[in-house]
Design an enzyme around this catalytic site. Structure first.
Site, mmCIF file in Angstrom:
data_model
loop_
_atom_site.group_PDB
_atom_site.id
_atom_site.type_symbol
_atom_site.label_atom_id
_atom_site.label_comp_id
_atom_site.label_asym_id
_atom_site.label_seq_id
_atom_site.Cartn_x
_atom_site.Cartn_y
_atom_site.Cartn_z
ATOM 1 N N SER A 179 87.663 23.550 51.269
ATOM 2 C CA SER A 179 86.219 23.503 51.040
ATOM 3 C C SER A 179 85.978 23.813 49.567
ATOM 4 O O SER A 179 86.864 24.320 48.879
ATOM 5 C CB SER A 179 85.526 24.555 51.920
ATOM 6 O OG SER A 179 84.204 24.800 51.499
ATOM 7 N N TYR A 218 85.276 33.289 56.020
ATOM 8 C CA TYR A 218 85.339 31.847 55.766
ATOM 9 C C TYR A 218 85.928 31.522 54.395
ATOM 10 O O TYR A 218 86.893 30.762 54.275
ATOM 11 C CB TYR A 218 83.945 31.224 55.903
ATOM 12 C CG TYR A 218 83.963 29.715 55.726
ATOM 13 C CD1 TYR A 218 84.432 28.888 56.739
ATOM 14 C CD2 TYR A 218 83.524 29.121 54.543
ATOM 15 C CE1 TYR A 218 84.465 27.514 56.589
ATOM 16 C CE2 TYR A 218 83.563 27.739 54.386
ATOM 17 C CZ TYR A 218 84.029 26.948 55.405
ATOM 18 O OH TYR A 218 84.076 25.579 55.242
#
Length: 561
Positions: free
Chosen positions: A411, A423
């Site tokens: 990401s 995350y």
């Protein structure tokens, strides 16, 4: 135009040097807690600060380490036994420190405890080997920080996290580089969150120093143990010569001018025959995985789609040809991963597996770091990072057999920290794992690519779901923590979530096209920046000095007056 710009830059650097050269006048009443004080950096720092009159609270793993340190320091220095992998031990150490410093608060926390082994080429290791290092170096630092944050906020103090050059460039396999990438990410998000409280967060990135972690004999013995416990098939594939190699270095290539053009031409070439090749994709219930499975099935590839639920698998089968096959997989469950690998092996047989796309991922729980627990961080890491590691290691023999491709979905949050929680840590870890894996597998003809999507409209970026999760976390916070942050902080954090989700791009084919190229190009890219936000904003920001990135990314909500 260049001369005025150079003058301005020079003045800025001079000003920064002047600011950084100023030292606090009185340090004698300040308390500093240091982990990993048995030997190395922590031991030396404890003695150094003690000699300067600072009240040092030194955490050692062993009684022997504590006793030796006490002999070499003044009576000011106090020690405590601490295992950073044990939450009960961390909690006890925090209470011990609190009774000593009382109302003064803790001026400094130095997260220094760390280990380097087990380490080695990724395929020689198990999920537990990765977890052992991550538990100490990353989750241990997170746990200690969360327990001590109230004391640090009280003193408007400092947090110093010991990372490494291996937190910027992945130089070896195993959990070490992954944990150090995670430290970088955790520190960046923490610095942003703590800025309104007057708390400063710094990262130390040492090169190669003579400590226990870099002890040559210990490293060789570790490599030998890892080599001996690998399967016969893996040892045959790598060979005795690979085991005996001692130089593991990365040449830096400067790609300029015509070379860039040449690379573009190489990357535009697509394999002539892709039908009949097997590709295994995780996280196919929805989002990128689901779309990619359909996309590759339409291209004639044999897709092996891993879904978390039977409903997801059934719905996908309805929309695809009979070539596509599904399997139920929970990447956080090693038994489920092993069963899926056996299933894949039974299907591909001697052809091998051409492609592995590690796409499965979650984002919840996501919140400011101090609102979360160690288990909250671990829940996300188990799926996004350790699950990916486990799947990859189990399927590597099949990928090597076909000299295939591994595509890991990271990401932009794996390059620039955007939020607290597990995350971003997991995505930084994916970057580290992919970098080391790419170098290790190059001799086998296996190519490893990383996908860095920006904000796309998938099930993990639904504003209502994220805000509901944050609200539940907020409701469970102790009253003193709620008062410290204030209702307005919570409300503005929810607005931050709304802002991120409003930026999502519905065209998820932008991402799946990158994945397809990584699987079907003759020469795939190492990294794919998917989306204009990634290409023009976040990836360039990741190369700028930290202070510049912080300025553009600062989203700190207001604190109560």
């Amino acid at each position: 135009m260049w001369l005025p710009l150079l003058v301005v830059l020079g003045l800025i650097f001079l000003y920064r040097w002047h600011r950084q050269s100023q030292i606090l006048e009185d340090l004698s009443d300040k308390y500093v807690f240091i982990t990993g004080c048995d030997t190395g950096f922590g031991n030396l720092l404890a003695k150094q600060l003690d000699s300067q009159g600072i009240n040092v609270l030194a955490a050692c793993l062993t009684e022997k380490g504590a006793q030796n340190l006490e002999k070499e320091a003044s009576s000011r220095l106090q020690t405590v036994i601490l295992d950073v992998t044990d939450s009960q031990s961390v909690n006890s150490a925090a209470k011990w420190a609190s009774t000593i410093i009382k109302e003064k608060g803790l001026w400094g926390l130095v997260n220094n405890a760390g280990i380097g082994i087990p380490g080695g080429p990724n395929e020689w290791l198990s999920k537990d080997d990765f977890l052992k290092v991550i538990n100490v170096n990353l989750l241990g630092a997170v746990d200690v920080t969360l327990h001590f944050l109230p004391l640090i906020r009280k003193a408007r103090g400092r947090i110093v996290n010991v990372s490494s050059v291996a937190g910027r460039i992945s130089i070896c396999g195993g959990g070490y580089c992954i944990s150090k990438y995670g430290i970088e990410c955790f520190s960046d998000s923490l610095r942003n969150e703590m800025h309104p409280f007057g708390v400063k967060v710094s990262i130390i990135e040492p090169g190669f120093f003579s400590t226990l972690i870099t002890n040559t004999d210990l490293q060789k013995e570790n490599i030998k143990i890892c080599w001996e416990k690998t399967s016969e098939e893996v040892r045959e594939a790598y060979g005795e010569e690979y085991f005996r190699k001692e130089k593991m270095w990365l040449p830096l290539l400067v790609v300029l001018g015509l070379l860039l053009l040449y690379r573009w031409y190489r990357q535009s070439q697509i394999l002539e025959i892709i039908t009949g090749k097997y590709v295994f994709i995780t996280g196919c219930d929805s989002g990128f995985g689901n779309k990619l499975a359909k996309q590759l099935d339409n291209r004639g590839m044999k897709v092996l789609a891993a879904c978390l639920t039977n409903t997801g698998a059934s719905e996908l089968k309805k929309e695809c040809s009979s070539r596509l096959q599904t399997v139920i997989l929970d990447v956080s469950d090693s038994q489920s991963v092993s069963s899926a690998a056996t299933w894949v092996n039974g299907i591909v047989a001697d052809k091998g597996l051409w492609g592995l796309v590690n796409n499965a991922g979650i984002v919840i729980p996501m919140a400011p770091n101090e609102w979360l627990t160690r288990e909250g961080f671990r829940k996300v890491l188990e799926v996004n990072l350790l699950g990916m590691v486990d799947v990859t290691i189990n399927l590597l023999p099949l990928i090597r057999k076909s000299q295939g491709r591994i595509v890991n979905v990271s990401s932009i949050a794996g390059r620039v920290t955007l939020c607290g929680g597990g995350y971003c840590l997991s995505k930084y870890g994916i970057e580290a794992f992919s970098d080391s894996l790419r170098r290790e597998l190059k001799p086998f003809g296996v190519k490893v690519s990383i996908i860095n999507p920006a904000f796309f409209r998938t099930s993990i970026l639904i504003s209502e779901v994220l805000k509901d999760s944050v609200t539940e976390i907020w409701k469970k916070l102790p009253l003193n923590l709620k008062n410290a942050y204030g209702e307005k902080y919570y409300e503005q954090y929810c607005e931050f979530i709304d802002k991120i989700c409003s930026m999502t791009n519905p065209k998820i084919t932008v991402v799946t096209d990158c994945m397809e190229h990584a699987l079907t190009a003759v020469h795939p890219w190492t990294r794919y920046s998917a989306g204009w936000y990634a290409k023009l904003i976040y990836m360039p920001l990741s190369y700028l000095p930290t202070c510049v990135a912080d300025y553009f990314l600062d989203s700190s909500p207001d604190l109560p007056k």
